[in-house]
Scaffold this motif. Structure first.
Motif, PDB file in Angstrom:
ATOM      1  N   LYS A   1       0.907  -1.345  -0.085  1.00 48.54           N
ATOM      2  CA  LYS A   1       0.092  -0.082  -0.065  1.00 48.54           C
ATOM      3  C   LYS A   1       1.078   1.347   0.064  1.00 48.54           C
ATOM      4  O   LYS A   1       1.720   1.278   1.043  1.00 48.54           O
ATOM      5  CB  LYS A   1      -0.752  -0.052   1.201  1.00 48.54           C
ATOM      6  CG  LYS A   1      -1.966   0.990   1.211  1.00 48.54           C
ATOM      7  CD  LYS A   1      -2.833   0.784   2.665  1.00 48.54           C
ATOM      8  CE  LYS A   1      -3.451   1.811   3.033  1.00 48.54           C
ATOM      9  NZ  LYS A   1      -4.210   1.761   4.014  1.00 48.54           N
ATOM     10  N   PRO A   2       0.755   2.187  -1.027  1.00 48.05           N
ATOM     11  CA  PRO A   2       1.563   3.314  -1.067  1.00 48.05           C
ATOM     12  C   PRO A   2       1.339   4.351   0.082  1.00 48.05           C
ATOM     13  O   PRO A   2       0.167   4.178   0.585  1.00 48.05           O
ATOM     14  CB  PRO A   2       1.178   4.058  -2.360  1.00 48.05           C
ATOM     15  CG  PRO A   2      -0.005   3.627  -2.644  1.00 48.05           C
ATOM     16  CD  PRO A   2      -0.401   2.110  -2.051  1.00 48.05           C
ATOM     17  N   GLN A   3       2.302   5.235   0.352  1.00 44.19           N
ATOM     18  CA  GLN A   3       2.001   6.132   1.313  1.00 44.19           C
ATOM     19  C   GLN A   3       1.235   7.309   0.664  1.00 44.19           C
ATOM     20  O   GLN A   3       0.961   7.830  -0.313  1.00 44.19           O
ATOM     21  CB  GLN A   3       3.316   6.738   1.645  1.00 44.19           C
ATOM     22  CG  GLN A   3       3.346   7.946   2.687  1.00 44.19           C
ATOM     23  CD  GLN A   3       4.795   8.617   2.882  1.00 44.19           C
ATOM     24  OE1 GLN A   3       5.938   8.104   2.218  1.00 44.19           O
ATOM     25  NE2 GLN A   3       5.021   9.501   3.704  1.00 44.19           N
ATOM     26  N   LEU A   4       0.146   7.697   1.833  1.00 43.19           N
ATOM     27  CA  LEU A   4      -0.727   8.865   1.464  1.00 43.19           C
ATOM     28  C   LEU A   4      -0.147   9.914   1.195  1.00 43.19           C
ATOM     29  O   LEU A   4       0.478  10.678   2.141  1.00 43.19           O
ATOM     30  CB  LEU A   4      -1.886   8.903   2.745  1.00 43.19           C
ATOM     31  CG  LEU A   4      -3.050   9.712   2.402  1.00 43.19           C
ATOM     32  CD1 LEU A   4      -3.725   9.201   1.175  1.00 43.19           C
ATOM     33  CD2 LEU A   4      -3.913   9.801   3.679  1.00 43.19           C
ATOM     34  N   THR A   5      -0.354  10.658   0.060  1.00 44.98           N
ATOM     35  CA  THR A   5       0.103  11.911  -0.233  1.00 44.98           C
ATOM     36  C   THR A   5      -1.126  12.575  -1.249  1.00 44.98           C
ATOM     37  O   THR A   5      -1.805  12.154  -1.659  1.00 44.98           O
ATOM     38  CB  THR A   5       1.506  11.916  -1.255  1.00 44.98           C
ATOM     39  OG1 THR A   5       1.212  11.306  -2.581  1.00 44.98           O
ATOM     40  CG2 THR A   5       2.417  11.126  -0.565  1.00 44.98           C
ATOM     41  N   ALA A   6      -0.591  13.851  -1.402  1.00 47.73           N
ATOM     42  CA  ALA A   6      -1.553  14.558  -2.075  1.00 47.73           C
ATOM     43  C   ALA A   6      -1.754  14.441  -3.517  1.00 47.73           C
ATOM     44  O   ALA A   6      -2.776  14.106  -4.114  1.00 47.73           O
ATOM     45  CB  ALA A   6      -1.230  16.420  -2.236  1.00 47.73           C
TER      46      ALA A   6
ATOM     47  N   ARG B   1      -4.514  11.498  -7.872  1.00 48.53           N
ATOM     48  CA  ARG B   1      -4.716  10.530  -9.135  1.00 48.53           C
ATOM     49  C   ARG B   1      -5.869   9.588  -8.469  1.00 48.53           C
ATOM     50  O   ARG B   1      -6.561   9.241  -9.656  1.00 48.53           O
ATOM     51  CB  ARG B   1      -3.482   9.777  -8.885  1.00 48.53           C
ATOM     52  CG  ARG B   1      -3.249   8.475  -9.703  1.00 48.53           C
ATOM     53  CD  ARG B   1      -3.152   8.824 -11.288  1.00 48.53           C
ATOM     54  NE  ARG B   1      -3.241   7.710 -11.977  1.00 48.53           N
ATOM     55  CZ  ARG B   1      -2.999   7.611 -13.358  1.00 48.53           C
ATOM     56  NH1 ARG B   1      -2.802   8.910 -14.041  1.00 48.53           N
ATOM     57  NH2 ARG B   1      -2.969   6.548 -14.065  1.00 48.53           N
ATOM     58  N   GLY B   2      -6.032   9.371  -7.400  1.00 45.21           N
ATOM     59  CA  GLY B   2      -7.313   8.626  -7.016  1.00 45.21           C
ATOM     60  C   GLY B   2      -8.572   9.300  -7.425  1.00 45.21           C
ATOM     61  O   GLY B   2      -9.704   8.694  -8.001  1.00 45.21           O
TER      62      GLY B   2
ATOM     63  N   GLN C   1      -1.382   0.275  -8.593  1.00 43.45           N
ATOM     64  CA  GLN C   1      -1.119   1.603  -8.001  1.00 43.45           C
ATOM     65  C   GLN C   1      -2.139   2.473  -8.015  1.00 43.45           C
ATOM     66  O   GLN C   1      -2.723   3.238  -7.282  1.00 43.45           O
ATOM     67  CB  GLN C   1       0.032   2.147  -8.619  1.00 43.45           C
ATOM     68  CG  GLN C   1       1.518   1.294  -8.727  1.00 43.45           C
ATOM     69  CD  GLN C   1       1.653   0.553  -9.824  1.00 43.45           C
ATOM     70  OE1 GLN C   1       0.661   0.287 -10.457  1.00 43.45           O
ATOM     71  NE2 GLN C   1       2.676  -0.093  -9.827  1.00 43.45           N
ATOM     72  N   ASP C   2      -3.009   2.450  -9.193  1.00 47.91           N
ATOM     73  CA  ASP C   2      -4.336   3.197  -9.350  1.00 47.91           C
ATOM     74  C   ASP C   2      -5.435   2.752  -8.704  1.00 47.91           C
ATOM     75  O   ASP C   2      -6.171   3.305  -7.887  1.00 47.91           O
ATOM     76  CB  ASP C   2      -4.713   3.359 -10.716  1.00 47.91           C
ATOM     77  CG  ASP C   2      -3.638   4.091 -11.738  1.00 47.91           C
ATOM     78  OD1 ASP C   2      -3.005   4.983 -11.027  1.00 47.91           O
ATOM     79  OD2 ASP C   2      -3.995   4.382 -12.800  1.00 47.91           O
ATOM     80  N   ARG C   3      -5.377   1.295  -8.319  1.00 49.89           N
ATOM     81  CA  ARG C   3      -6.467   0.920  -7.362  1.00 49.89           C
ATOM     82  C   ARG C   3      -6.355   1.461  -5.933  1.00 49.89           C
ATOM     83  O   ARG C   3      -7.154   1.780  -5.103  1.00 49.89           O
ATOM     84  CB  ARG C   3      -6.415  -0.659  -7.465  1.00 49.89           C
ATOM     85  CG  ARG C   3      -7.266  -1.180  -8.318  1.00 49.89           C
ATOM     86  CD  ARG C   3      -6.937  -2.503  -8.402  1.00 49.89           C
ATOM     87  NE  ARG C   3      -6.237  -3.283  -9.631  1.00 49.89           N
ATOM     88  CZ  ARG C   3      -5.652  -4.300  -9.765  1.00 49.89           C
ATOM     89  NH1 ARG C   3      -5.793  -5.112  -8.759  1.00 49.89           N
ATOM     90  NH2 ARG C   3      -4.677  -4.556 -10.533  1.00 49.89           N
ATOM     91  N   TRP C   4      -4.824   1.370  -5.656  1.00 54.34           N
ATOM     92  CA  TRP C   4      -4.701   1.962  -4.005  1.00 54.34           C
ATOM     93  C   TRP C   4      -5.105   3.284  -4.132  1.00 54.34           C
ATOM     94  O   TRP C   4      -5.480   4.016  -3.153  1.00 54.34           O
ATOM     95  CB  TRP C   4      -3.352   1.669  -3.783  1.00 54.34           C
ATOM     96  CG  TRP C   4      -2.897   0.251  -3.516  1.00 54.34           C
ATOM     97  CD1 TRP C   4      -1.873  -0.437  -3.971  1.00 54.34           C
ATOM     98  CD2 TRP C   4      -3.476  -0.500  -2.387  1.00 54.34           C
ATOM     99  NE1 TRP C   4      -1.951  -1.703  -3.331  1.00 54.34           N
ATOM    100  CE2 TRP C   4      -2.871  -1.595  -2.087  1.00 54.34           C
ATOM    101  CE3 TRP C   4      -4.389  -0.058  -1.342  1.00 54.34           C
ATOM    102  CZ2 TRP C   4      -3.173  -2.703  -1.456  1.00 54.34           C
ATOM    103  CZ3 TRP C   4      -4.758  -0.933  -0.194  1.00 54.34           C
ATOM    104  CH2 TRP C   4      -4.088  -2.545  -0.437  1.00 54.34           C
ATOM    105  N   ALA C   5      -4.822   4.073  -5.381  1.00 48.36           N
ATOM    106  CA  ALA C   5      -5.047   5.345  -5.265  1.00 48.36           C
ATOM    107  C   ALA C   5      -6.699   5.907  -5.049  1.00 48.36           C
ATOM    108  O   ALA C   5      -7.124   6.643  -4.530  1.00 48.36           O
ATOM    109  CB  ALA C   5      -4.665   6.193  -6.471  1.00 48.36           C
ATOM    110  N   ILE C   6      -7.446   5.107  -5.809  1.00 44.38           N
ATOM    111  CA  ILE C   6      -9.051   4.912  -5.575  1.00 44.38           C
ATOM    112  C   ILE C   6      -9.216   4.644  -4.110  1.00 44.38           C
ATOM    113  O   ILE C   6     -10.235   5.172  -3.747  1.00 44.38           O
ATOM    114  CB  ILE C   6      -9.483   4.017  -6.734  1.00 44.38           C
ATOM    115  CG1 ILE C   6      -9.334   4.497  -8.227  1.00 44.38           C
ATOM    116  CG2 ILE C   6     -11.124   3.784  -6.520  1.00 44.38           C
ATOM    117  CD1 ILE C   6      -9.733   3.463  -9.081  1.00 44.38           C
ATOM    118  N   VAL C   7      -8.750   3.699  -3.598  1.00 43.39           N
ATOM    119  CA  VAL C   7      -9.020   3.343  -2.323  1.00 43.39           C
ATOM    120  C   VAL C   7      -8.846   4.540  -1.347  1.00 43.39           C
ATOM    121  O   VAL C   7      -9.676   4.816  -0.562  1.00 43.39           O
ATOM    122  CB  VAL C   7      -8.213   2.361  -1.730  1.00 43.39           C
ATOM    123  CG1 VAL C   7      -8.376   2.116  -0.236  1.00 43.39           C
ATOM    124  CG2 VAL C   7      -8.730   0.931  -2.542  1.00 43.39           C
ATOM    125  N   ALA C   8      -7.714   5.279  -1.630  1.00 42.43           N
ATOM    126  CA  ALA C   8      -7.346   6.442  -0.875  1.00 42.43           C
ATOM    127  C   ALA C   8      -8.393   7.604  -0.994  1.00 42.43           C
ATOM    128  O   ALA C   8      -8.966   8.210  -0.015  1.00 42.43           O
ATOM    129  CB  ALA C   8      -5.983   6.928  -1.264  1.00 42.43           C
TER     130      ALA C   8
END
Length: 157
Positions: free
Chosen positions: A43-48, A53-54, A121-128
């Motif tokens: 899971k990537p680090q939460l950033t702006a 992207r999410g 990576q985009d799935r994790w962005a969507i989750v965020a």
């Protein structure tokens, strides 16, 4: 060597022992399989930038059914498709991030899998971004940083 037997996919070629399509050797792995698998686990680090992207990916892939606010009232629903559960449903508020990632990956109910359309990576962005949508509806004043609280109180006057 100049003239080799050629065949169309799924046709038979007796020279090759039957099928024109050759199965890959056992143990063959797709070129990017290892990187994709790692991306699904990490899971990537939460950033702006991740949230931006999410939001972009959510608006493209998710909002037709879920709506831009995640209430489940997208354009497709307005045309007769089943109404997805709002992201503000208590069950989904309590769900962990992995649940949302798995639903995007494998599908759920009437929703089909987006594994081939949306990168890990985009799935994790969507989750965020889904979490940001949930937070926007359930935030309390105590969640606001102190330096921003003064602005909110001032704006109310």
């Amino acid at each position: 060597m100049e003239e080799q037997p050629a065949g169309r996919s799924y046709s038979t070629l007796p020279q090759l022992g039957g099928s024109a399509m050759r199965p890959p050797p056992s143990g063959t792995v797709a070129q990017d399989a290892a990187a994709r698998e790692e991306a699904t686990q990490r899971k990537p680090q939460l950033t702006a930038a991740l949230l931006a992207r999410g939001q972009d990916r959510f608006n493209i892939y998710c909002s037709p059914c879920h709506g831009r606010t995640g209430q489940g009232n997208g354009r497709i629903v307005q045309r007769g498709m089943p109404h997805p559960t709002s992201y503000n449903d208590p069950r989904l508020l309590a769900a962990d991030d992995q649940h949302f990632f798995e639903v995007i990956t494998r599908g759920y109910g009437a929703m089909y899998s987006y594994a081939m359309r949306v990168s890990p990576q985009d799935r994790w962005a969507i989750v965020a971004y889904i979490r940001a949508l949930q937070l926007s509806r359930h935030a309390a004043l105590a969640d606001v940083p102190d330096n921003e609280k003064a602005k909110l109180v001032e704006d109310r006057k």
